[in-house]
Design a protein around this motif. Sequence first.
Motif, mmCIF file in Angstrom:
data_model
loop_
_atom_site.group_PDB
_atom_site.id
_atom_site.type_symbol
_atom_site.label_atom_id
_atom_site.label_comp_id
_atom_site.label_asym_id
_atom_site.label_seq_id
_atom_site.Cartn_x
_atom_site.Cartn_y
_atom_site.Cartn_z
ATOM 1 N N ALA A 231 24.444 70.926 -26.690
ATOM 2 C CA ALA A 231 24.883 70.333 -25.424
ATOM 3 C C ALA A 231 25.999 71.211 -24.883
ATOM 4 O O ALA A 231 27.035 71.366 -25.544
ATOM 5 N N VAL A 232 25.805 71.817 -23.711
ATOM 6 C CA VAL A 232 26.780 72.754 -23.159
ATOM 7 C C VAL A 232 27.159 72.329 -21.745
ATOM 8 O O VAL A 232 26.561 71.410 -21.180
ATOM 9 N N LYS A 233 28.147 73.036 -21.165
ATOM 10 C CA LYS A 233 28.582 72.715 -19.816
ATOM 11 C C LYS A 233 28.625 73.971 -18.960
ATOM 12 O O LYS A 233 28.882 75.067 -19.446
ATOM 13 N N ASP A 234 28.369 73.777 -17.686
ATOM 14 C CA ASP A 234 28.481 74.844 -16.691
ATOM 15 C C ASP A 234 29.825 74.653 -16.000
ATOM 16 O O ASP A 234 29.999 73.747 -15.179
ATOM 17 N N TYR A 235 30.790 75.510 -16.328
ATOM 18 C CA TYR A 235 32.157 75.314 -15.843
ATOM 19 C C TYR A 235 32.386 75.872 -14.450
ATOM 20 O O TYR A 235 33.476 75.721 -13.903
ATOM 21 N N ASP A 236 31.375 76.505 -13.869
ATOM 22 C CA ASP A 236 31.515 77.011 -12.509
ATOM 23 C C ASP A 236 30.984 76.020 -11.479
ATOM 24 O O ASP A 236 31.138 76.219 -10.286
ATOM 25 N N VAL A 237 30.355 74.963 -11.944
ATOM 26 C CA VAL A 237 29.875 73.904 -11.064
ATOM 27 C C VAL A 237 30.779 72.691 -11.251
ATOM 28 O O VAL A 237 31.033 72.256 -12.374
ATOM 29 N N TYR A 238 31.266 72.161 -10.147
ATOM 30 C CA TYR A 238 32.148 71.001 -10.200
ATOM 31 C C TYR A 238 31.436 69.747 -9.693
ATOM 32 O O TYR A 238 30.754 69.780 -8.669
ATOM 33 N N ALA A 239 31.606 68.681 -10.445
ATOM 34 C CA ALA A 239 31.242 67.356 -9.970
ATOM 35 C C ALA A 239 32.565 66.681 -9.647
ATOM 36 O O ALA A 239 33.382 66.436 -10.542
ATOM 37 N N ARG A 240 32.791 66.421 -8.375
ATOM 38 C CA ARG A 240 34.087 65.898 -7.943
ATOM 39 C C ARG A 240 33.991 64.384 -7.772
ATOM 40 O O ARG A 240 33.069 63.876 -7.135
ATOM 41 N N THR A 241 34.954 63.705 -8.361
ATOM 42 C CA THR A 241 34.878 62.252 -8.367
ATOM 43 C C THR A 241 36.229 61.641 -8.009
ATOM 44 O O THR A 241 37.253 62.323 -8.020
ATOM 45 N N TYR A 242 36.204 60.360 -7.681
ATOM 46 C CA TYR A 242 37.423 59.657 -7.297
ATOM 47 C C TYR A 242 38.009 58.934 -8.508
ATOM 48 O O TYR A 242 37.275 58.499 -9.400
ATOM 49 N N GLN A 243 39.332 58.821 -8.528
ATOM 50 C CA GLN A 243 40.014 58.178 -9.641
ATOM 51 C C GLN A 243 40.574 56.840 -9.207
ATOM 52 O O GLN A 243 40.679 56.548 -8.019
ATOM 53 N N TYR A 244 40.936 56.039 -10.205
ATOM 54 C CA TYR A 244 41.526 54.739 -9.923
ATOM 55 C C TYR A 244 42.852 54.881 -9.186
ATOM 56 O O TYR A 244 43.457 55.944 -9.167
ATOM 57 N N SER A 245 43.320 53.785 -8.627
ATOM 58 C CA SER A 245 44.529 53.818 -7.797
ATOM 59 C C SER A 245 45.752 53.238 -8.498
ATOM 60 O O SER A 245 46.759 52.958 -7.860
#
Length: 404
Positions: A231-245
Amino acid sequence: MVFGLISSFYYIVNSYNSMKYRRKHNDKSGDDFTAKDVTIVMPVYKEDPIVFEESVASASQQGSQVYVLGDDCDEPYKSIAEKHGCAFIRVSPHRGKRGILSYSMKIVKTPLVMFLDSDTVLDHGAVEDMIKYLEEDVGGVGTNISIFRNGHPVSYTSEFVERVREVIFKSMSRKSSVMVLDGRCALYRTNLVMPFLTSREFQDNTVMGKKSVLGDDRQLTSYIIRSGYRAVKDYDVYARTYQYSSFKKFFKQQIRWGRVGWTYFFKDIASGSARKAGPLYTFNLIYMYLLPIFTAVIGIMTLIYVLPHIHILFYGVIPSMRADPYLIHRIVRDHRVPLLFVARSFVDFLTSASAVIFGVSISTTMKGEKAKVFAYGSIGLLMMFVSTIYALFTFYKQDRWLTR
């Protein structure tokens, strides 16, 4: 001293491997997959429609078929999905994320499947880039996770946590597998994960006899490794997400992650998954989860054994040094200072220096506002420390989500 040496090794090895990590430059994967060979599955339930539309829009631009699965809900998600050319299916009754992922195997006909959360925005061309990492021994590919910084301190705290994970997982990706393909966005071989996602083991996952609604991504990653894949990751692709407040919600998130982490810490060691993933995986797994425990034990021992004798320092050593400035010099010269003291000082210095190197490695992954990310990140580290210890004694409580 031993723990200090182990910590130094952890900081230095992961920093070195992270710096040496190189992205894939080949244009195609071993199986020559394209974006058309991928089905993107997006579960949705009570998501902010504005955030959801951002996510759907980014998915629709990948060149893959997109299915939005409403977990016993339809509008406004149905209209938004169809507006962007995505198929919408309402799944009833309410099943939760595990049930939706399992259901999705009925509609996925492509050799690859991507699971994307409804609050996560993909980079343009993310799918095409990720499939380059699907070598013959790779069963799943994750993305780099980034937090939208909205000015709230929690967004900086969460960004720091993700950058720490990036350094560690980059290091692991060079030689072995990462611990988890983040459930917010990950790509899998369909024929590999389909039998597991449709199994009772996944759908009715239990921890100490109680149904667990947490850790679907960690369980799936563990299954991939156990099946002989990486199981590996592609560190040049970003999944951008929102965080809690709020920090309260962030802390609850860390408790959830901690409970899942401890569960699979024990399972990966017992099942041999850690051994299959490689020595670096095993080392990082053990260190990351035992660090808070060792630190707490050392702190307690210090309080028990050092504080009762602190008066010796103030009423004995310090006054003597004032009367005789060369006292320490003569003690060292006459070998009355145990070598253990000298060795301990060296280890403390080595640990501090290697921690600084690790901090520099983290800094290289950040884009802007580094001072804020580090400042609020220190708060996050403290909360992670506390939540990990708390999660150890409550890891069996996974039958509810700890709502936002």
